[in-house]
Write an enzyme that holds these catalytic residues in place. Sequence first.
Site, PDB file in Angstrom:
ATOM      1  N   HIS A  14       0.889  -1.253  -0.089  1.00 40.42           N
ATOM      2  CA  HIS A  14      -0.108  -0.060  -0.046  1.00 40.42           C
ATOM      3  C   HIS A  14       0.880   1.301   0.194  1.00 40.42           C
ATOM      4  CE1 HIS A  14       0.912  -0.622   4.304  1.00 40.42           C
ATOM      5  NE2 HIS A  14       0.494   0.578   4.548  1.00 40.42           N
ATOM      6  N   HIS A  18       1.302   4.014   2.204  1.00 42.06           N
ATOM      7  CA  HIS A  18       1.599   4.572   3.329  1.00 42.06           C
ATOM      8  C   HIS A  18       3.006   4.757   3.046  1.00 42.06           C
ATOM      9  CE1 HIS A  18      -1.700   3.506   6.566  1.00 42.06           C
ATOM     10  NE2 HIS A  18      -1.725   4.892   6.121  1.00 42.06           N
ATOM     11  N   ASP A  58       5.825   4.898   4.895  1.00 41.66           N
ATOM     12  CA  ASP A  58       6.748   4.170   5.548  1.00 41.66           C
ATOM     13  C   ASP A  58       6.982   3.056   4.732  1.00 41.66           C
ATOM     14  OD1 ASP A  58       4.157   4.005   6.632  1.00 41.66           O
ATOM     15  OD2 ASP A  58       5.032   2.218   7.746  1.00 41.66           O
ATOM     16  N   HIS A  59       6.148   2.566   4.104  1.00 44.42           N
ATOM     17  CA  HIS A  59       6.536   1.361   3.165  1.00 44.42           C
ATOM     18  C   HIS A  59       7.180   1.491   1.845  1.00 44.42           C
ATOM     19  CE1 HIS A  59       3.800  -1.639   5.552  1.00 44.42           C
ATOM     20  NE2 HIS A  59       3.742  -0.459   6.084  1.00 44.42           N
ATOM     21  N   HIS A  78      -7.328  -2.284   5.546  1.00 44.61           N
ATOM     22  CA  HIS A  78      -6.281  -1.119   6.125  1.00 44.61           C
ATOM     23  C   HIS A  78      -6.720   0.200   5.738  1.00 44.61           C
ATOM     24  CE1 HIS A  78      -2.556   0.187   7.827  1.00 44.61           C
ATOM     25  NE2 HIS A  78      -1.932   0.805   6.998  1.00 44.61           N
ATOM     26  N   ASP A 134      -0.134  -4.375   5.822  1.00 42.90           N
ATOM     27  CA  ASP A 134      -0.742  -3.926   6.970  1.00 42.90           C
ATOM     28  C   ASP A 134      -2.121  -4.160   6.891  1.00 42.90           C
ATOM     29  OD1 ASP A 134       1.810  -2.683   7.678  1.00 42.90           O
ATOM     30  OD2 ASP A 134       1.048  -0.679   7.534  1.00 42.90           O
ATOM     31  N   HIS A 191       7.080  -5.940  11.602  1.00 45.94           N
ATOM     32  CA  HIS A 191       6.243  -4.721  11.611  1.00 45.94           C
ATOM     33  C   HIS A 191       5.708  -4.223  13.045  1.00 45.94           C
ATOM     34  CE1 HIS A 191       3.344  -1.349  10.455  1.00 45.94           C
ATOM     35  NE2 HIS A 191       3.774  -1.443   9.473  1.00 45.94           N
TER      36      HIS A 191
HETATM   37 ZN   LIG Z   1       3.011   0.120   8.045  1.00 47.84          ZN
HETATM   38 ZN   LIG Z   2       0.103   1.255   6.687  1.00 47.47          ZN
END
Ligand SMILES: [Zn+2]
Ligand SMILES: [Zn+2]
Length: 358
Positions: free
Chosen positions: A110, A112, A114-115, A210, A232, A307
Amino acid sequence: MKWLMGLLALLIVVAGASAYLWRGELAVRLVERAARQGIEASLKTELPDGLHALFCGTGSPLPDRARAGPCLAVIAGQHVFVFDAGEGASETLALMGVSQGDIEAVFLTHLHSDHFDGLAPLALQHWATASATAPLNVVGPVGAARVAAGLNEAYAIDAGYRTAHHGPEIMPPSGAGLLAREFVVPAADGETLVVHDADGVRILAFRVDHAPTDAVGYRVEYGGRVLVISGDTSRSPSLTAAARGADLLVHEVISPRLDRIIHDAAIGAGRENVGAIFNDILDYHTSPADAGAVAQEAGVGALALTHFLPQTPIRGLARVFVDEAKRSFPGPVWAMRDGDVISLPRAGGVRRSHHLRF
Ligand SMILES: [Zn+2]
Ligand SMILES: [Zn+2]
């Protein structure tokens, strides 16, 4: 006898003093040896034929020096794929002996940040280590192309400098950056989308929960072995369906108990905004008990937790996650660390090893 002891003590002092004086030279010798071994070594060739999960980032957006941002590399036979590339992913892969020029594609769960905030360094290493003539492939939900275009633009000046400095033979302009392929996340639970199928490796995407992001997990099949990546998600029936019978389930986790401690500390300090965030994140991640329940229901062979939310700065804290998951899943449960590898050899069995070089 006394003189012998005295002589021994003197020798120890002299040896200690010389080691101290020569410590710089000793370190250079060690580096020489490590550099020779490092440049020759490739984890891909060391592992047996099979499916291997390489933990190149077991952290989350919260600061943890021991854990890079979310990243799982998968070696399937002689093929290398990466699933998410959080901050520090590229450095961790290098320390694990993975040549980033070998990466065929990065699959994003996805968007986000931080990924994918380790994606640009990964693209640079993909380009530089193999003098790549094509960009690093990125596959992900709709929006991945916009992310790739933004990163390509942000790194365009740098790419120009590198080609100008090393020459187009070493840094071919066509190999810089990222090339994105998007897909629409399957709408229904239980629906899967084949996103890769070549040379005996099949990768399927399936929706997870998510919200508000469009998020997927991935199922990877090779040599009769199967591993499933949750991405996530809160506890998701779609994930349970996709993980059915898998040898390994790699699942994200949040500890409601530890999360509550940080929430309460924030509220106690008058930091309502931070408290609100630690409250909100509970509804789109999975507790260890639920991760264990998913593993049990899907009948997987083993459960690997990653994670970690919140972060685990104290050794032993990861045990809290494992103990809770074990209450709902009787099979093996492991708290993964950066550098860990779980191997599913074609010949059968499950092996764990650790590959973090200095
Ligand atoms: Zn995450
Ligand atoms: Zn996420």
